[in-house]
Scaffold this active site. Structure first.
Site, PDB file in Angstrom:
ATOM      1  N   ASP A 329      47.728  38.531  94.740  1.00 14.60           N
ATOM      2  CA  ASP A 329      47.518  38.936  93.353  1.00 14.60           C
ATOM      3  C   ASP A 329      48.857  38.919  92.637  1.00 14.60           C
ATOM      4  O   ASP A 329      49.905  39.153  93.248  1.00 14.60           O
ATOM      5  CB  ASP A 329      46.935  40.349  93.286  1.00 14.60           C
ATOM      6  CG  ASP A 329      45.426  40.339  93.462  1.00 14.60           C
ATOM      7  OD1 ASP A 329      44.814  39.312  93.160  1.00 14.60           O
ATOM      8  OD2 ASP A 329      44.880  41.356  93.903  1.00 14.60           O
ATOM      9  N   ASP A 366      41.067  55.054  77.771  1.00 21.41           N
ATOM     10  CA  ASP A 366      41.651  54.232  78.832  1.00 21.41           C
ATOM     11  C   ASP A 366      42.772  55.011  79.519  1.00 21.41           C
ATOM     12  O   ASP A 366      43.831  55.227  78.940  1.00 21.41           O
ATOM     13  CB  ASP A 366      42.199  52.934  78.223  1.00 21.41           C
ATOM     14  CG  ASP A 366      42.614  51.932  79.286  1.00 21.41           C
ATOM     15  OD1 ASP A 366      42.718  52.324  80.453  1.00 21.41           O
ATOM     16  OD2 ASP A 366      42.851  50.760  78.936  1.00 21.41           O
ATOM     17  N   GLU A 370      48.435  50.832  81.535  1.00 24.09           N
ATOM     18  CA  GLU A 370      48.482  49.944  80.375  1.00 24.09           C
ATOM     19  C   GLU A 370      47.874  50.624  79.148  1.00 24.09           C
ATOM     20  O   GLU A 370      48.429  50.571  78.045  1.00 24.09           O
ATOM     21  CB  GLU A 370      47.717  48.631  80.663  1.00 24.09           C
ATOM     22  CG  GLU A 370      48.400  47.730  81.666  1.00 24.09           C
ATOM     23  CD  GLU A 370      47.879  47.961  83.078  1.00 24.09           C
ATOM     24  OE1 GLU A 370      47.455  49.104  83.378  1.00 24.09           O
ATOM     25  OE2 GLU A 370      47.905  47.017  83.887  1.00 24.09           O
ATOM     26  N   PHE A 397      36.412  48.737  81.144  1.00 27.39           N
ATOM     27  CA  PHE A 397      36.654  47.323  81.428  1.00 27.39           C
ATOM     28  C   PHE A 397      35.751  46.859  82.576  1.00 27.39           C
ATOM     29  O   PHE A 397      35.485  47.609  83.513  1.00 27.39           O
ATOM     30  CB  PHE A 397      38.122  47.123  81.820  1.00 27.39           C
ATOM     31  CG  PHE A 397      38.414  45.761  82.390  1.00 27.39           C
ATOM     32  CD1 PHE A 397      38.669  44.693  81.554  1.00 27.39           C
ATOM     33  CD2 PHE A 397      38.421  45.555  83.763  1.00 27.39           C
ATOM     34  CE1 PHE A 397      38.916  43.446  82.072  1.00 27.39           C
ATOM     35  CE2 PHE A 397      38.667  44.313  84.289  1.00 27.39           C
ATOM     36  CZ  PHE A 397      38.921  43.249  83.448  1.00 27.39           C
ATOM     37  N   ALA A 399      34.891  43.058  84.973  1.00 33.82           N
ATOM     38  CA  ALA A 399      35.296  41.675  85.222  1.00 33.82           C
ATOM     39  C   ALA A 399      34.415  40.692  84.453  1.00 33.82           C
ATOM     40  O   ALA A 399      34.837  39.579  84.141  1.00 33.82           O
ATOM     41  CB  ALA A 399      35.224  41.386  86.723  1.00 33.82           C
ATOM     42  N   MET A 403      36.764  43.030  78.730  1.00 38.34           N
ATOM     43  CA  MET A 403      37.144  43.838  77.569  1.00 38.34           C
ATOM     44  C   MET A 403      36.896  45.307  77.881  1.00 38.34           C
ATOM     45  O   MET A 403      36.159  45.647  78.799  1.00 38.34           O
ATOM     46  CB  MET A 403      36.306  43.462  76.336  1.00 38.34           C
ATOM     47  CG  MET A 403      36.516  42.099  75.771  1.00 38.34           C
ATOM     48  SD  MET A 403      35.565  41.860  74.239  1.00 38.34           S
ATOM     49  CE  MET A 403      33.881  42.142  74.809  1.00 38.34           C
ATOM     50  N   LYS A 416      39.339  45.752  72.879  1.00 36.29           N
ATOM     51  CA  LYS A 416      40.584  45.058  73.214  1.00 36.29           C
ATOM     52  C   LYS A 416      40.368  44.380  74.564  1.00 36.29           C
ATOM     53  O   LYS A 416      39.615  44.871  75.411  1.00 36.29           O
ATOM     54  CB  LYS A 416      41.761  46.031  73.280  1.00 36.29           C
ATOM     55  CG  LYS A 416      41.759  46.995  74.451  1.00 36.29           C
ATOM     56  CD  LYS A 416      43.023  47.844  74.465  1.00 36.29           C
ATOM     57  CE  LYS A 416      43.170  48.654  75.745  1.00 36.29           C
ATOM     58  NZ  LYS A 416      42.128  49.635  75.972  1.00 36.29           N
ATOM     59  N   ASP A 539      42.500  45.837  97.616  1.00 37.69           N
ATOM     60  CA  ASP A 539      42.250  47.266  97.773  1.00 37.69           C
ATOM     61  C   ASP A 539      40.921  47.716  97.184  1.00 37.69           C
ATOM     62  O   ASP A 539      40.431  48.788  97.507  1.00 37.69           O
ATOM     63  CB  ASP A 539      43.384  48.098  97.162  1.00 37.69           C
ATOM     64  CG  ASP A 539      43.542  47.854  95.671  1.00 37.69           C
ATOM     65  OD1 ASP A 539      42.759  47.060  95.110  1.00 37.69           O
ATOM     66  OD2 ASP A 539      44.457  48.448  95.068  1.00 37.69           O
ATOM     67  N   ASP A 543      37.228  43.327  96.419  1.00 42.15           N
ATOM     68  CA  ASP A 543      38.098  42.517  97.273  1.00 42.15           C
ATOM     69  C   ASP A 543      37.539  42.383  98.684  1.00 42.15           C
ATOM     70  O   ASP A 543      37.982  41.524  99.451  1.00 42.15           O
ATOM     71  CB  ASP A 543      39.495  43.152  97.375  1.00 42.15           C
ATOM     72  CG  ASP A 543      40.294  43.013  96.094  1.00 42.15           C
ATOM     73  OD1 ASP A 543      40.098  42.015  95.392  1.00 42.15           O
ATOM     74  OD2 ASP A 543      41.100  43.913  95.800  1.00 42.15           O
TER      75      ASP A 543
END
EC number: 7.2.2.6
Length: 701
Positions: A329, A366, A370, A397, A399, A403, A416, A539, A543
């Site tokens: 990643d 959020d 970030e 958010f 996948a 967004m 966003k 993790d 995955d």
């Protein structure tokens, strides 16, 4: 929020400040006690059923028994002439016996180091009292050993977490130093792939948690770690099995050589006794690598454990040495991982304050690094929340949408995320994008940053520049891997321009932009279809399929139970760059095994040409005794003594490994032949001559 990374939970992982030594967790080994236990274990391993697992040393074991019988009765296989036959047979028996013991000692020392770590882990595991939540809501105090998968327990500040589980409610700091060696507490909370997983034996420092147990008694993470580092579940790896078969074949070849030796020896009036034949056989078969082979494999797992990585098998460690492709990643592995908002770029005629206000509204729910950095930047520009948060709805958010955002109380929708995804969102509401957006997008991408578009209903307000930094020295590490023939592939959810900039700066061989969880499996399967062995880290729950598909899957300790179960290694430090170290250790394991095999076979060749000529030299062919050894008996004794002593002499090298150098396979082969091949030929000649002189001086033979 990680709008371009398939698993947004990745950003919740506590990021390491830099490369770690990985050795904090390794217990300090009492060497004196370790060697005492290893000596005892070496004699315990003389059990025939144990010895049978090593064909080469089993031949030595059988030879020891036969020579012991010949010491008691020299004429057991026929009349034998000569002086001091019984004494010579006794010397041969003692030397053969210690050859077997030294081989067992090498394996016992390697196992002892793993058991020392297991003892340290076992000390963290204790029977505690757990507060079990019953279906009617009441609490019952029970022993932690009675908890089963699916049980609900409550833990409070100061409690030891009774078993592995997932947090279902509450937020608390947990001390995981007993497992990871890292003193900094870890925040645990529900709803996150990473932060919701807890390990039995760790301690809660603040607040309280409700936990759903995910393992049955005796099957928890610490239990598995103990059994693995003790070597209880160790099985021979494919390469180790192949090498064992090769050594068995070489032993058979020398057995035939020795078995046919009496005929030419009798022809030249130089009869050879059974004891001498057994001694000659043991001196010629590859006892050096046969005695150290198991220790090398165990030590490889131990070296991985010293880096705070638990391997589920020696097969996983060995596979690391054969890895051709490394899938990594970007965030947290190649880059520092904590991407922070650096700048707002307004478009569509909006002001800086406009985009700050909309970005703040999109980020109030959020909690990722970030998202928090966007809130801080917006507030620094004077933006404020002008709606009732309790009446608003946070959009997480995913996948699929790529967004996140907020549904405001007045019905407005703030989003966003990835530029392409936000464009689609605006178009679905009959809005239009603007060329300014593409310009801002390309500007941020060419800087190696991540561009996030911000929109309110059907209108785009601008772009957020998330800045990320490539880790120092990562390019050199990838260059080392390239010299070893390992290809690196970077996976990222970022757009292609950003991905290409980061890939160029980091020096990876290839990259896949805008990657989804399915892309991870596809790239692994594609590489495997081409005959490559693939390693990757992960993790999150998404995955797990890729970790299971990879030949080497390294799960983070902070990851989900699904990820840990799918992987064949667990990194206790949760440092994604550790995968590079693990590959290096795997390469070192193979290099060490190859080097000592080369040395052992070269030894056998040298001993053959040192001893065989002496046997025939006694039949008026003195010119064959080029080393001028005292006698046939002295030559055989010298070779056997060297054969026995070289095993303990090489134990430190087998345990620490040959120093790793990033070389190609051809370069490694040339280096092994030059150093260990040539050294393996020269060393026996010198040692046998010196020992022969000592034997002659004291009159042993």
């Amino acid at each position: 929020m990680d709008s371009v990374k398939p698993d947004s939970s990745q950003s919740r992982r506590p990021q390491p400040s830099g490369p770690r030594s990985g050795r904090k967790h390794t217990p300090k080994v009492d060497k004196r006690g370790l060697y005492r236990r290893a000596v005892k274990e070496a004699f315990v391993k003389l059990n025939p059923r144990v010895m049978l697992k090593n064909p080469v040393m089993f031949v030595v074991y059988v030879g020891t028994i036969i020579t012991a019988l010949l010491t008691i009765e020299p004429n057991l296989f026929g009349p034998v002439s000569g002086d001091n036959v019984r004494s010579f047979n006794g010397l041969i028996t003692i030397i053969l016996f210690f050859t077997v013991v030294f081989a067992n000692f090498a394996e016992a020392v390697a196992e002892g180091r793993g058991k020392a770590q297991a003892d340290a882990l076992r000390s963290t595991k204790s029977d505690t009292t757990a507060r079990k939540l019953l279906p009617d809501g009441s609490i019952q105090e029970v022993s932690s050993t009675t908890l089963h998968r699916g049980d609900m327990v409550q833990v409070m500040a100061g409690d030891i977490i009774p078993a592995d589980g997932e947090v279902t409610s509450g937020v608390a700091s947990v001390d995981e130093s007993a497992i990871t060696g890292e003193s900094a507490p870890v925040l645990k909370e529900p709803g996150s792939d990473v932060a919701s997983s807890v390990t039995g034996g760790t301690r809660i420092l603040s607040d309280e948690l409700t936990i759903r147990i995910t393992s049955d008694p005796g099957k928890g993470f610490i239990d598995r770690m103990i059994s693995l580092v003790e070597g209880a579940e160790r099985s021979k790896t494919p390469n180790e099995i192949a090498l064992t078969v090769l050594l068995a074949v070489l032993t058979l070849v020398f057995l035939f050589v020795v078995a046919t030796l009496p005929t030419p020896a009798n022809y030249v009036n130089s009869p050879v006794s059974v004891t001498l034949l057994i001694a000659l056989l043991v001196a010629l078969i590859p006892t050096t690598i046969g005695g150290l082979l198991s220790a090398i494999g165990i030590a490889g797992m131990d070296r991985v454990a010293q880096f705070n990585v638990i391997a589920t098998s020696g097969r996983a460690v060995e596979a690391c040495g054969d890895v051709n492709t490394l899938v990594l990643d970007k965030t947290g592995t190649i880059t520092l991982g904590n991407r922070l908002a650096e700048e707002f770029i307004p478009v569509n005629g909006h002001s800086l304050q406009d985009i700050a206000r909309v970005a703040l509204a999109a980020s109030v729910f959020d909690d990722t690094p970030e998202g928090k950095s966007i809130v801080r930047l917006a507030e620094n520009l004077g933006a404020k929340v002008n709606f009732d948060k309790s009446q608003a709805e946070g959009i997480e958010f995913s996948a699929k949408t790529r967004m996140s955002g907020t549904n405001l109380p007045d019905g407005s929708e703030v989003r966003k995320g990835a530029v392409g995804a936000v464009k689609g969102f605006v178009r679905s509401r009959n809005g239009r994008d603007t060329p300014e957006l593409d310009t801002a997008y390309e500007r941020v991408s060419h800087l190696g940053g991540t561009p996030l578009a911000v929109a309110l209903n059907d209108e785009i307000y601008g772009v957020i520049y998330l800045k990320d930094i490539v880790k120092p020295g990562i390019r050199d590490r990838f260059n080392q891997l390239r010299r070893m023939g390992v290809r690196t592939i970077m996976l990222t959810g970022d757009n292609r321009i950003t991905a290409s900039v980061i890939a160029e700066e980091a020096g990876v061989d290839d990259f896949i932009a805008e990657a989804t969880p399915e892309d991870k499996i596809e790239v692994i399967q594609r590489e495997q279809a081409a005959g490559k062995l693939v390693a990757m880290t992960g993790d999150g729950t998404n995955d797990a399929p890729a970790l299971a598909q990879a030949n080497v899957g390294v799960a983070m300790n902070t990851g989900t139970q699904a990820a840990k179960e799918a992987a064949n290694m667990v990194d206790l430090d949760s440092d994604p760059t550790k995968l590079i170290d693990i590959v290096t250790i795997g390469k070192q394991l193979l290099i060490t095994r190859g080097a000592l095999t080369t040395f052992s076979i070269a030894n056998d060749i040298a001993k053959y040409f040192a001893i065989i000529p002496v046997i025939f030299a006694s039949a008026r062919l003195e010119s064959l005794n080029v080393m001028n050894l005292a006698s046939t008996n002295s030559a055989v004794l010298s070779a056997l003594i060297y054969n026995a002593l070289i095993i303990p002499a090489l134990i430190p090298l087998a345990l620490t490994g040959v120093k790793f150098r990033p070389l190609t396979a051809n370069q490694l082969l040339q280096r092994n032949i030059l150093i260990y091949g040539l050294g393996g030929v020269i060393a026996p000649f010198i040692a046998i001559k010196v020992i022969d002189m000592a034997i002659a001086a004291v009159g042993l033979a």
